[in-house]
Write an enzyme that holds these catalytic residues in place. Sequence first.
Site, PDB file in Angstrom:
ATOM      1  N   GLU A 285       0.841  -1.189   0.000  1.00 27.49           N
ATOM      2  CA  GLU A 285       0.000   0.000   0.000  1.00 27.49           C
ATOM      3  C   GLU A 285       0.884   1.250   0.000  1.00 27.49           C
ATOM      4  O   GLU A 285       1.837   1.362   0.766  1.00 27.49           O
ATOM      5  CB  GLU A 285      -0.862  -0.013   1.256  1.00 27.49           C
ATOM      6  N   LYS A 340      -9.160   1.344  -2.361  1.00 22.87           N
ATOM      7  CA  LYS A 340      -9.423   0.914  -0.987  1.00 22.87           C
ATOM      8  C   LYS A 340     -10.831   1.317  -0.548  1.00 22.87           C
ATOM      9  O   LYS A 340     -11.243   2.466  -0.725  1.00 22.87           O
ATOM     10  CB  LYS A 340      -8.380   1.535  -0.062  1.00 22.87           C
ATOM     11  N   CYS A 391      -4.881  -2.907   3.141  1.00 25.67           N
ATOM     12  CA  CYS A 391      -4.704  -2.647   4.569  1.00 25.67           C
ATOM     13  C   CYS A 391      -5.962  -2.941   5.387  1.00 25.67           C
ATOM     14  O   CYS A 391      -6.307  -4.087   5.634  1.00 25.67           O
ATOM     15  CB  CYS A 391      -4.227  -1.219   4.776  1.00 25.67           C
TER      16      CYS A 391
END
Length: 510
Positions: A285, A340, A391
Amino acid sequence: MMAISHLTEPLISKAKSADKLEYLGLLVSGILMGLWPAWPLAWVALAPLWYVIHRGGSLRRSAFCALMWGVGYHGAMLEWVLHLHPLMWLGVPWLGSIAIALFAYTFVTLWGAGIAVMWAVGMAVLRQIASLGNLGRVFVGTALWCGIEALWSIGPLYWTSLAITQSPSNLVIVHLARLSGHLTITAAIVAVNGVLAVSAVRSYSRRWLMAAVGLFAIAHLIGWGLYQQPLQDQPAAALNIGIIQGNIPSREKLTYRGVRQAEDVYRNNYRQLAQDGADAVLTPEGAIPTRWNRETSIFSQVVREVGVPLWLGTFVPTDNAHIYQSLVEVAPNSAAQYNKIKLVPLGEYIPLQSVLGDLISRLSPISTDMLPGQLSQRFDSALGQAAVGICYDSAYDWIFRRQVAQGGEFILTASNNDPYPLRMMAQHHGQDVIQSISTDRWAARSTNTGLSAVVDPHGHTRWMSAPLTVDTHIATIYRRDTQTLFVKRGAWLVPVLLMLSGVWVVRSRD
């Protein structure tokens, strides 16, 4: 009257002391639940709170008992949040850095404790309106806990489901997630503790104790049966995935010099992994913390020269001032992109910006608000469709379930994990293990500071990096098209339990 008063004062004092000991015991039992990865403790550590529920009490008392337990559990699980400090590299004063870390830790702990508090209050209300009995109370209480956790799992802060206490150490029970997601594991833990507490309430009844042991054994036997299913991967479905762990702390990476260092680390290691036989290369990320421009990026040029797809973590700008936290595919004939979905409050966006924006912006390092990705997005890579998480997405099984149901053949996760310690890195790995098992998919994990890993569909860690080091690895994973019951039907168990519990409560009032 005075004589009676002298007699009652010691009794009142004794009762208060007993209350304090009970609250302390609940706090300790919550901490024991949070001593991850000591997974056996989870099967007994909720029993003290269940004991309070079985005995009955006022709404206020039930709520406070649950709060003590919840603070113990979530506080122990999330102590790594305190490692937000130091933030002086962002220009935050030392005292302000301490305040931010303490505020974040207190807030996430209390938010998580809200699950137990809502559950205890709900159970106290049900006790007043229905005569459930011990068995009914365990069944309805299990359903209610799962329902509240399901509600939390669609919210902005969700990491400490009871299910994480079992991953990745107890792979047998984690396989229950194949049936109806991670809340299947939670249901088993809550139910076993509830039956165990009945035994304690009934003077340690041997019959109820054996029932708790039996329920524990049945849950593990079901998990064992799922665990024994062969993978049967086909050689034609093999993919050699290169993984890069850059280990560039955010305090360095978010500078001009750090960006140049990141470009060198990921470009050079990409070339080496491609030369060593990787079919594609995965980065963490925000590996390149600049606004992505496919036309001008040095990585587009490098990939054109080498010809191997690169999955690059970076920031993709929108048409306005916002950006996405993204994983983009840089490849000659593909341009897949995943944005995300679950952003971190204060870290990646400002909640209630119209109301609190000016205040929070003084405490937050955010310079530009990020936008969340859409749940309907697909990552159609040059090597096949992947289910992707970035994440914080790892804690939300419905994100992976939907992508796999749409045809995702393997899992890719990209994470930063800086500045957090090894305990957080390992918990994050445990989250991805649950996703891999629940969807029956191989998973490749690339992190900035650790722990990068490769996980097979049974949750075995085939490779794991050392933390806080630059590392690279090539691993063979396999495309799969199987569908677990969870992938097909979602978290069906929770609504079924809640519906049956509703019937049980109604009949108990007749």
